[in-house]
Design a protein around this motif. Structure first.
Motif, mmCIF file in Angstrom:
data_model
loop_
_atom_site.group_PDB
_atom_site.id
_atom_site.type_symbol
_atom_site.label_atom_id
_atom_site.label_comp_id
_atom_site.label_asym_id
_atom_site.label_seq_id
_atom_site.Cartn_x
_atom_site.Cartn_y
_atom_site.Cartn_z
ATOM 1 N N ASP A 254 0.826 -1.216 0.000
ATOM 2 C CA ASP A 254 0.000 0.000 0.000
ATOM 3 C C ASP A 254 0.858 1.263 0.000
ATOM 4 O O ASP A 254 0.512 2.257 -0.640
ATOM 5 C CB ASP A 254 -0.919 -0.004 1.228
ATOM 6 C CG ASP A 254 -1.967 -1.103 1.143
ATOM 7 O OD1 ASP A 254 -2.320 -1.489 0.011
ATOM 8 O OD2 ASP A 254 -2.406 -1.588 2.199
ATOM 9 N N GLY B 215 1.722 2.261 -3.385
ATOM 10 C CA GLY B 215 0.621 2.468 -4.311
ATOM 11 C C GLY B 215 0.124 1.220 -5.008
ATOM 12 O O GLY B 215 -0.633 1.315 -5.978
ATOM 13 N N VAL B 216 0.518 0.034 -4.541
ATOM 14 C CA VAL B 216 0.048 -1.199 -5.156
ATOM 15 C C VAL B 216 -1.384 -1.463 -4.716
ATOM 16 O O VAL B 216 -1.733 -1.302 -3.536
ATOM 17 C CB VAL B 216 0.964 -2.380 -4.777
ATOM 18 C CG1 VAL B 216 0.437 -3.686 -5.366
ATOM 19 C CG2 VAL B 216 2.384 -2.121 -5.256
ATOM 20 N N GLN B 217 -2.198 -1.890 -5.667
ATOM 21 C CA GLN B 217 -3.606 -2.168 -5.384
ATOM 22 C C GLN B 217 -3.953 -3.584 -5.828
ATOM 23 O O GLN B 217 -3.322 -4.147 -6.732
ATOM 24 C CB GLN B 217 -4.506 -1.172 -6.135
ATOM 25 C CG GLN B 217 -4.223 0.289 -5.829
ATOM 26 C CD GLN B 217 -5.035 1.211 -6.714
ATOM 27 O OE1 GLN B 217 -5.960 0.774 -7.405
ATOM 28 N NE2 GLN B 217 -4.710 2.491 -6.685
ATOM 29 N N ALA B 218 -4.961 -4.157 -5.170
ATOM 30 C CA ALA B 218 -5.442 -5.467 -5.576
ATOM 31 C C ALA B 218 -5.999 -5.384 -6.993
ATOM 32 O O ALA B 218 -6.690 -4.430 -7.350
ATOM 33 C CB ALA B 218 -6.510 -5.961 -4.606
ATOM 34 N N GLN C 191 -3.959 -5.475 -9.731
ATOM 35 C CA GLN C 191 -2.885 -5.156 -10.663
ATOM 36 C C GLN C 191 -2.214 -6.424 -11.171
ATOM 37 O O GLN C 191 -2.194 -7.462 -10.497
ATOM 38 C CB GLN C 191 -1.849 -4.231 -9.996
ATOM 39 C CG GLN C 191 -2.346 -2.819 -9.772
ATOM 40 C CD GLN C 191 -1.258 -1.915 -9.194
ATOM 41 O OE1 GLN C 191 -1.353 -1.483 -8.056
ATOM 42 N NE2 GLN C 191 -0.233 -1.643 -9.986
ATOM 43 N N ARG D 214 -4.008 -9.365 -2.714
ATOM 44 C CA ARG D 214 -4.082 -8.808 -1.367
ATOM 45 C C ARG D 214 -2.865 -7.913 -1.145
ATOM 46 O O ARG D 214 -1.755 -8.247 -1.564
ATOM 47 C CB ARG D 214 -4.122 -9.922 -0.319
ATOM 48 C CG ARG D 214 -4.313 -9.423 1.107
ATOM 49 C CD ARG D 214 -4.355 -10.579 2.105
ATOM 50 N NE ARG D 214 -5.535 -11.421 1.924
ATOM 51 C CZ ARG D 214 -5.515 -12.648 1.438
ATOM 52 N NH1 ARG D 214 -4.357 -13.204 1.098
ATOM 53 N NH2 ARG D 214 -6.621 -13.349 1.297
ATOM 54 N N THR D 215 -3.078 -6.790 -0.490
ATOM 55 C CA THR D 215 -1.981 -5.863 -0.215
ATOM 56 C C THR D 215 -1.930 -5.543 1.270
ATOM 57 O O THR D 215 -2.950 -5.542 1.972
ATOM 58 C CB THR D 215 -2.141 -4.550 -1.005
ATOM 59 O OG1 THR D 215 -3.366 -3.913 -0.613
ATOM 60 C CG2 THR D 215 -2.149 -4.811 -2.499
ATOM 61 N N SER E 41 2.828 -7.335 -0.836
ATOM 62 C CA SER E 41 1.630 -7.699 -1.593
ATOM 63 C C SER E 41 1.667 -9.185 -1.885
ATOM 64 O O SER E 41 2.739 -9.789 -1.983
ATOM 65 C CB SER E 41 1.546 -6.914 -2.906
ATOM 66 O OG SER E 41 1.428 -5.523 -2.663
ATOM 67 N N THR F 109 -9.272 -6.328 -17.090
ATOM 68 C CA THR F 109 -8.237 -6.392 -16.053
ATOM 69 C C THR F 109 -6.861 -6.565 -16.659
ATOM 70 O O THR F 109 -5.928 -5.836 -16.324
ATOM 71 C CB THR F 109 -8.538 -7.554 -15.093
ATOM 72 O OG1 THR F 109 -9.825 -7.352 -14.490
ATOM 73 C CG2 THR F 109 -7.479 -7.620 -13.999
ATOM 74 N N ASP G 44 0.972 -0.696 -13.601
ATOM 75 C CA ASP G 44 0.054 0.288 -13.028
ATOM 76 C C ASP G 44 -1.351 0.061 -13.564
ATOM 77 O O ASP G 44 -1.524 -0.335 -14.740
ATOM 78 C CB ASP G 44 0.515 1.702 -13.376
ATOM 79 C CG ASP G 44 1.825 2.055 -12.691
ATOM 80 O OD1 ASP G 44 2.203 1.338 -11.749
ATOM 81 O OD2 ASP G 44 2.480 3.028 -13.105
ATOM 82 N N PRO G 45 -2.390 0.293 -12.748
ATOM 83 C CA PRO G 45 -3.760 0.092 -13.233
ATOM 84 C C PRO G 45 -4.084 1.104 -14.319
ATOM 85 O O PRO G 45 -3.588 2.244 -14.300
ATOM 86 C CB PRO G 45 -4.610 0.297 -11.977
ATOM 87 C CG PRO G 45 -3.770 1.142 -11.078
ATOM 88 C CD PRO G 45 -2.352 0.752 -11.353
#
Length: 291
Positions: free
Chosen positions: A143, A146-149, A151, A165-166, A171, A230, A272-273
């Protein structure tokens, strides 16, 4: 009555006389030997006669010195051999480390090239998931970075998995080989769209529910289709290994090998998303089109 000395005990010349005689004889022999080499042959014969005695007297000492020198040389050779073996092992270990660093550097350079083509961040694999029934990795980005579930994680060869999961500093990435993971794909050659499923850690991937007459064959490259929103389209996912079409079966059995180095790399990229756009046209744009 005066006793007379027996003839057996009669004394010879007086001591002084004998001294003079033998001194003169010695001087004469020395002068003659020095001038005329009179005793050379005598010395040679005496040396030949005395050589065995000299050899018997010196052999034990020579053998002792030889044994001592041999043991000293053996000890030095053993110590030197051990030292050389230690140096060889150290050099081999250093060479192995250098090979590992070279491979790691090559991977990082390739990942850096991939990162310039798509926004992403580099992540290092810390360890594999502890659950033996799943295929997951733990990386050093979370987190705070900046990592998000959701990605996508890739390496230099293709898709590795997806962040599920982060936490603050780490992660969890579910690999595409996990039984609960599936990826929408299409064959790069024939553009046939399908879904590929994981079968467990260390197992091949499987394409299910594909029509028996679908244009797919061993060697085909499967890439992400991008239909799920996705996975970006065009990322290598797997290579078809075998296609078994059994008469009477509803679907062929298609097994695939992951394109990415699932169990070989230490670093990977987390894409990155994509920027979230409006699901429908903005009101102003809709009104303008209506007018």
């Amino acid at each position: 009555m005066q006793a007379t000395q027996p003839a057996f005990f009669k004394q010879g010349p007086k001591p002084l006389t004998r001294l003079l005689i033998f001194s003169t004889l010695s001087i004469a022999l020395m002068v003659g030997d020095a001038q005329l080499q009179m005793l050379g042959r005598v010395r040679e014969q005496v040396a030949i006669v005395l050589y065995p005695l000299q050899w018997l007297a010196t052999t034990p000492f020579a053998a002792l010195h030889s044994t001592r020198d041999f043991l000293t040389v053996q000890t030095d050779l053993i110590a030197e051999n051990r030292k050389l073996n230690d140096q060889l092992l150290a050099a081999q270990a250093k060479a192995l480390r250098m090979d590992g660093l070279a491979a790691e550097n090559a991977q990082l350079r390739a990942l850096d090239y991939r990162r310039t083509k798509a926004p992403s961040q580099l992540a290092e694999i810390l360890y594999s998931g502890r659950d033996p029934f799943s295929a997951k990795l733990i990386v050093d980005r979370g987190d705070n970075q900046g990592v998000q579930a959701g990605q996508i994680a890739i390496d230099t060869q293709g898709v590795v998995g997806q962040v599920v999961r982060t936490q603050a500093m780490t992660s969890e990435i579910r690999l595409i080989t996990d039984r609960n993971h599936m990826v929408p794909v299409m064959t790069q050659r024939s553009q046939v769209r399908t879904v590929i499923y994981g079968r467990g850690a260390g197992q091949l991937l499987e394409v299910r529910y594909l029509a028996p007459n679908a244009d797919i064959k061993p060697g085909d490259l499967l890439v992400t289709s991008g239909l799920d929103g996705t996975y970006p389209s065009g990322l290598p996912v797997a290579v078809v290994v075998s296609v078994e079409r059994v008469a009477g079966a509803s679907f062929p059995r298609i097994l695939c090998r992951p394109a990415a180095g699932i169990d070989t790399h230490r670093f990977l990229l987390i894409l990155d998303p994509p920027p979230a756009g409006p699901a429908y046209p903005a009101p102003a744009a809709a009104n303008a089109s209506a007018s």
